[in-house]
Design a protein around this motif. Structure first.
Motif: not given
Length: 77
Positions: A45-66
Protein backbone atom coordinates in the motif's frame (compact mmCIF):
# COMPACT_ATOMS: atom_id res chain seq x y z
CA UNK A 1 -26.65 18.59 -35.56
CA UNK A 2 -23.06 19.32 -34.60
CA UNK A 3 -20.77 16.47 -33.72
CA UNK A 4 -19.77 16.52 -30.03
CA UNK A 5 -16.11 15.80 -30.88
CA UNK A 6 -15.81 19.00 -32.91
CA UNK A 7 -17.62 21.19 -30.42
CA UNK A 8 -15.10 23.61 -28.84
CA UNK A 9 -17.24 24.08 -25.74
CA UNK A 10 -17.28 20.33 -25.05
CA UNK A 11 -13.52 20.25 -25.50
CA UNK A 12 -13.10 23.08 -23.00
CA UNK A 13 -15.35 21.29 -20.50
CA UNK A 14 -13.28 18.11 -20.90
CA UNK A 15 -10.01 19.99 -20.32
CA UNK A 16 -11.40 21.69 -17.20
CA UNK A 17 -12.66 18.37 -15.84
CA UNK A 18 -9.31 16.62 -16.35
CA UNK A 19 -7.30 19.51 -14.87
CA UNK A 20 -9.65 19.74 -11.88
CA UNK A 21 -9.33 16.04 -11.18
CA UNK A 22 -5.54 16.08 -11.62
CA UNK A 23 -4.82 19.20 -9.57
CA UNK A 24 -7.61 19.24 -6.98
CA UNK A 25 -9.69 16.12 -6.46
CA UNK A 26 -7.13 13.30 -6.51
CA UNK A 27 -4.42 15.18 -4.51
CA UNK A 28 -6.94 16.01 -1.77
CA UNK A 29 -7.98 12.37 -1.66
CA UNK A 30 -4.31 11.34 -1.42
CA UNK A 31 -3.71 13.74 1.47
CA UNK A 32 -6.77 12.36 3.25
CA UNK A 33 -5.68 8.75 2.66
CA UNK A 34 -2.11 9.37 3.83
CA UNK A 35 -3.28 11.25 6.90
CA UNK A 36 -5.56 8.41 8.01
CA UNK A 37 -3.43 5.39 7.07
CA UNK A 38 0.19 6.50 7.47
CA UNK A 39 1.02 4.44 10.57
CA UNK A 40 -0.87 1.28 9.57
CA UNK A 41 -0.01 0.92 5.87
CA UNK A 42 1.50 -2.27 4.57
CA UNK A 43 4.51 -2.24 2.29
CA UNK A 44 2.55 -2.66 -0.95
CA UNK A 45 0.00 0.00 0.00
CA UNK A 46 2.85 2.39 0.85
CA UNK A 47 4.54 1.61 -2.47
CA UNK A 48 1.28 2.38 -4.29
CA UNK A 49 0.83 5.64 -2.41
CA UNK A 50 4.42 6.66 -3.23
CA UNK A 51 3.69 6.00 -6.89
CA UNK A 52 0.53 8.11 -6.76
CA UNK A 53 2.40 10.91 -4.97
CA UNK A 54 4.94 10.88 -7.79
CA UNK A 55 2.16 10.91 -10.39
CA UNK A 56 0.10 13.69 -8.79
CA UNK A 57 3.01 15.77 -7.46
CA UNK A 58 1.91 19.14 -8.96
CA UNK A 59 -1.47 18.99 -7.21
CA UNK A 60 0.12 17.92 -3.94
CA UNK A 61 2.50 20.89 -4.10
CA UNK A 62 -0.49 23.23 -4.48
CA UNK A 63 -2.01 22.01 -1.19
CA UNK A 64 1.16 21.39 0.81
CA UNK A 65 1.33 24.86 2.44
CA UNK A 66 -2.21 24.48 3.79
CA UNK A 67 -2.28 20.90 5.07
CA UNK A 68 -0.46 19.48 8.07
CA UNK A 69 0.37 15.77 8.13
CA UNK A 70 2.41 15.80 11.34
CA UNK A 71 1.47 13.34 14.04
CA UNK A 72 -0.70 14.58 16.87
CA UNK A 73 1.47 14.45 19.96
CA UNK A 74 0.34 14.21 23.53
CA UNK A 75 -0.87 17.39 25.16
CA UNK A 76 1.71 17.04 27.94
CA UNK A 77 4.46 19.59 27.80
Amino acid sequence: MENIFTNPFATLIAYVAVITAYLLVIPLFLFYWMNNRWNVMGKFERLGIYGLVFLFFPGLILFSPFLNLRLKGSSKG
